[in-house]
Design a protein around this motif. Sequence first.
Motif, PDB file in Angstrom:
ATOM      1  N   GLY A 237       2.390  38.663  95.405  1.00  0.00           N
ATOM      2  CA  GLY A 237       1.683  39.449  94.405  1.00  0.00           C
ATOM      3  C   GLY A 237       2.601  40.409  93.674  1.00  0.00           C
ATOM      4  O   GLY A 237       3.803  40.148  93.516  1.00  0.00           O
ATOM      5  N   GLN A 238       2.037  41.514  93.265  1.00  0.00           N
ATOM      6  CA  GLN A 238       2.731  42.485  92.412  1.00  0.00           C
ATOM      7  C   GLN A 238       3.511  43.489  93.245  1.00  0.00           C
ATOM      8  O   GLN A 238       3.070  43.917  94.304  1.00  0.00           O
ATOM      9  CB  GLN A 238       1.689  43.208  91.552  1.00  0.00           C
ATOM     10  N   SER A 239       4.673  43.855  92.749  1.00  0.00           N
ATOM     11  CA  SER A 239       5.457  44.892  93.406  1.00  0.00           C
ATOM     12  C   SER A 239       4.774  46.235  93.234  1.00  0.00           C
ATOM     13  O   SER A 239       3.908  46.405  92.362  1.00  0.00           O
ATOM     14  CB  SER A 239       6.864  44.955  92.806  1.00  0.00           C
ATOM     15  N   PRO A 240       5.123  47.193  94.045  1.00  0.00           N
ATOM     16  CA  PRO A 240       4.559  48.528  93.836  1.00  0.00           C
ATOM     17  C   PRO A 240       5.068  49.112  92.524  1.00  0.00           C
ATOM     18  O   PRO A 240       6.062  48.652  91.960  1.00  0.00           O
ATOM     19  CB  PRO A 240       5.063  49.314  95.040  1.00  0.00           C
ATOM     20  N   LEU A 241       4.351  50.136  92.049  1.00  0.00           N
ATOM     21  CA  LEU A 241       4.755  50.805  90.816  1.00  0.00           C
ATOM     22  C   LEU A 241       6.045  51.580  91.048  1.00  0.00           C
ATOM     23  O   LEU A 241       6.128  52.406  91.942  1.00  0.00           O
ATOM     24  CB  LEU A 241       3.659  51.758  90.344  1.00  0.00           C
ATOM     25  N   GLY A 242       7.022  51.251  90.259  1.00  0.00           N
ATOM     26  CA  GLY A 242       8.265  52.010  90.326  1.00  0.00           C
ATOM     27  C   GLY A 242       8.178  53.237  89.430  1.00  0.00           C
ATOM     28  O   GLY A 242       7.098  53.727  89.094  1.00  0.00           O
TER      29      GLY A 242
END
Length: 647
Positions: free
Chosen positions: A272-277
């Motif tokens: 899925g999606q990476s965490p918000l950087g």
Amino acid sequence: MARGPEKCLSLIGFSLVCLKMVVSAKTAPEIPTIDQAYSKISNSITVEWATVPGASSYLLTAEDGDTVIETMVANSPGTVTGLKAATLYQITIRSIGAAGRSQASPPKQAKTVLAAPILEVSSPSPDSILVQWEAVYMAIGFSVSIMQANGLGRIWKENTTNTSLTFSSLDSGTLYTIKAFAWNANGIPGDDSTCNQRTIACAPGRVTIKEDSPGHLSVAWSNVDLGDYYVAFVKSDDGLEVHCNTSLTQCNFLSECGFTYFISVFAYNKAGQSPLGDVFNYTTAPCCPSDINPVLVSSDRVEIIWSPVRGAELYETKAVAGYTVVECNDTAPACTLSALECDTKYNVTVYSFSEVRGSNMSCTSRLITTAPCSPEIKNISKDAFSTISVRWRATNDDATYTVTAQGEKGLYWCSSKGEACTMGGLPCGSVFSVTAVAETEVGRSLPSYSVPLETVPCCPAGLTITQVTQSVINVSWSFETVAQTYVTVLESHTGQSKCHTHQNHCLLGCITCGINYTLALKAISASGLTSDCTYQSYFSSACCPLGVKLYRLGPNGIRIYWQVSRGSANYSTDLYGSKGIFTCAPRAGLSFCDVPEIPCGDVYTVMVSPVAETGLKLTFCPKKIYSVTCSGSTLGMVIYRGKSNAE
């Protein structure tokens, strides 16, 4: 016919008796006894019992007061399914054989175990997995364990009374198996749930943002391990958001001036999606003013305005002409450029400035020409016809020059593209202020320094000449001029007579009688300007006669006799006595005149006067006194008594 039904009924009764005899011979199996009933799965209960001879199968019944569920099994143990989790049931069993089914066994209570938690798993960071679930009925605690799906590595197990749990310090991009179950107040575990979750890739790092050119925003980032693709989101401060989906490490976006953009980049893989950087913001350069409008252009000043633009906190206006630079800074969308050179082309540029981005140096310039320079009047001259000629020094390109003469008696002007112009019709006796201005398509210059212009005095009207004496005349005129002094000149072949005065009349002496003169009048202003006003011919009066004598012509007659000194003239004689005035006029060409009747014994004043062409008698000639007696000769000269005034 009537015996038929009776036979049939007898046969049915016989059959029932026979069946009863058979059943009595084969009785139902014994009632089984339940050894134990328990639940391993939340929707079932397992029952164990001792087998009963003659039983071919068993009927299990579970009842919770609302529902009854039955299950046929072949032997012990048997399981009743389709039950509700964490519910207490009454369990009974019947044996079934060829002779029928037995009565129900004594009941046994058993409770189904707790339901399995329904898991929701996610990976909020590359090294963690978040496990969440809803509350389970009758559960007082939960047990959650995690291990790598390939069986390698250790197993983490956590007990909790909450409905969420986070496992950290995991390997990024790794698939994990998660198991969880709940337990009740007796510590009995319920069903377990199993699911798999991969940890997410890391958020992209080293994000750089730049404008390759105005309107084009480039976002780049570093490559992320285990990242299959990337999505970059760009949201402007007006709420509009766009995104880019790419397997590369760079995206290009269209941008507008004066906006702040918020940029975030995510990495994606199968997990899925990476965490918000980090969320980056980038502010584009403020917009450039496009409607620069000069509202005033003078020789040394330009006032311009423009519409406010997005993103600008300050405006810098710069005017450049060669090596000369004039600047002004203001927060208002207006600027006054002063101390400029006249008749000069300036490249004027308005730069917008913001504290975050600085100046937008891509703003275009506009060519503005200042108004022409003020001309300098070099000289003013006039010709014999009183036409004024004004000359100036021209320093402008393609300018039209206008000269104005402003005075109390009106405004006069002339114009030219050269260095001189003429104007006529200026009234006499006036003082004017003369200025010159230059005008081009851009505007008008400031007026030149004014130069005073004085026209010649007006010639006086109503010139009058009066013969005062034989050698003196009085010249008078109106006083409606601005002349300070006047000069009258009477001139003939015999000489000249002149008078200089500041009054409106003048006496001219040494006049010779009986000759033609030319009379000239000059009006002179305080600054010395002179008008040659009147030229006219004047014939001086006839000379007074000489040798006036009286002769008797009889008892009452008198002849008056005189001598003409020069020229010819008409004369008139007057005798003034106590007894009357006696007048006579000679015929043309004669130098005597007779008075036929005059009283004797009286003293008479005799005056012989020249008569002007207008018929006016000139009274300045000398008078003589004669005594006319009544005794003596009636003929001869009359006794002379003297003069009444000098000859």
